[in-house]
Design an enzyme around this catalytic site. Structure first.
Site, PDB file in Angstrom:
ATOM      1  N   GLY A  47       6.018   8.470   6.908  1.00  0.00           N
ATOM      2  CA  GLY A  47       5.235   7.494   6.183  1.00  0.00           C
ATOM      3  C   GLY A  47       6.076   6.104   6.427  1.00  0.00           C
ATOM      4  CD  GLN A  52       9.880   2.234   4.750  1.00  0.00           C
ATOM      5  OE1 GLN A  52       9.080   2.627   4.624  1.00  0.00           O
ATOM      6  NE2 GLN A  52      10.990   2.858   5.472  1.00  0.00           N
ATOM      7  CB  CYS A  95      14.402   6.713   4.517  1.00  0.00           C
ATOM      8  SG  CYS A  95      13.644   5.102   4.172  1.00  0.00           S
ATOM      9  CG  LEU A  96      10.715   5.707   9.573  1.00  0.00           C
ATOM     10  CD1 LEU A  96       9.593   5.254   9.895  1.00  0.00           C
ATOM     11  CD2 LEU A  96      11.326   6.427  10.826  1.00  0.00           C
ATOM     12  CG  HIS A 137      10.526   8.676   0.762  1.00  0.00           C
ATOM     13  ND1 HIS A 137      11.794   9.132   1.071  1.00  0.00           N
ATOM     14  CD2 HIS A 137      10.566   7.533   1.263  1.00  0.00           C
ATOM     15  CE1 HIS A 137      12.409   8.450   1.925  1.00  0.00           C
ATOM     16  NE2 HIS A 137      11.651   7.255   1.958  1.00  0.00           N
ATOM     17  CD  GLU A 138       7.084   6.234   2.633  1.00  0.00           C
ATOM     18  OE1 GLU A 138       7.365   5.175   2.616  1.00  0.00           O
ATOM     19  OE2 GLU A 138       7.528   7.035   3.222  1.00  0.00           O
ATOM     20  CG  HIS A 141      10.448   2.671   0.612  1.00  0.00           C
ATOM     21  ND1 HIS A 141      11.381   2.067   1.009  1.00  0.00           N
ATOM     22  CD2 HIS A 141      10.133   3.758   1.401  1.00  0.00           C
ATOM     23  CE1 HIS A 141      12.345   2.950   1.986  1.00  0.00           C
ATOM     24  NE2 HIS A 141      11.209   4.092   2.118  1.00  0.00           N
TER      25      HIS A 141
HETATM   26 ZN    ZN Z   1      11.802   5.484   3.353  1.00  0.00          ZN
END
Ligand code: ZN
Length: 172
Positions: A47, A52, A95-96, A137-138, A141
């Protein structure tokens, strides 16, 4: 389509921004989604939110397909959670934007989500399991929230410090 750098901690100035809705799904949005998807696949991740890659727009890409399976990208614009279950579930999240860190997070097990799809059409889905967790989660963000905000303050501060220190040492 270019691969884009992913913003990571300690850059909270970017990651804490609240993203703005897109006015419509046009060719710019589609190009953005394509760049995000390529960047996410390359990372690799399941995701990615536009913030990000430094873009404060309410856009997500997800793909929960397993290695070797056909890809199943999901393109999401302006998502809104319209219902969440009282039942909770735990997943170990990563998380990236917070590389190499994983922690258990408790969230509603199921949600209903309204969003615009790749054709700009409104959709409503009932998500369960990993999809429900990943979407939450996304969407966090888009509101400047990171998964480490759902864990204890002690653990969160330890992670933040680790990334601040790595940056000072020139390791990021
Ligand atoms: Zn994340």
């Amino acid at each position: 389509m270019p691969l884009l750098p992913i913003i990571t901690l300690p850059d909270e100035k970017t990651l804490r921004q609240v993203s703005k809705p897109v006015s419509m799904v046009d060719s710019n949005v589609k190009r953005r989604w394509d760049d995000m998807l390529e960047t996410m696949y390359h990372a690799p991740g399941i995701g990615l939110a536009a913030i990000q890659i430094g873009v404060p727009e309410r856009l997500l890409v997800l793909d929960l397909s397993k290695d070797g399976e056909p890809k199943t990208p999901l393109f999401v614009a302006n998502p809104e959670i319209t219902w969440e279950s009282a039942a909770q579930s735990d997943y170990e999240e990563g998380c990236l934007s917070i590389p190499d860190y994983y922690e258990m997070v408790t969230r509603p097990a199921e949600i209903k989500l309204r969003y615009l799809d790749r054709q700009g059409e409104p959709q409503e889905i009932h998500a369960t399991g990993l999809l429900a967790t990943c979407l939450q989660h996304e969407i966090d963000h888009l509101n400047g929230i990171l998964f480490i905000d759902h864990i204890s303050r002690l653990k969160r501060e330890r992670v933040l410090k680790k990334f601040q220190k790595a940056q000072k040492l020139g390791k990021l």
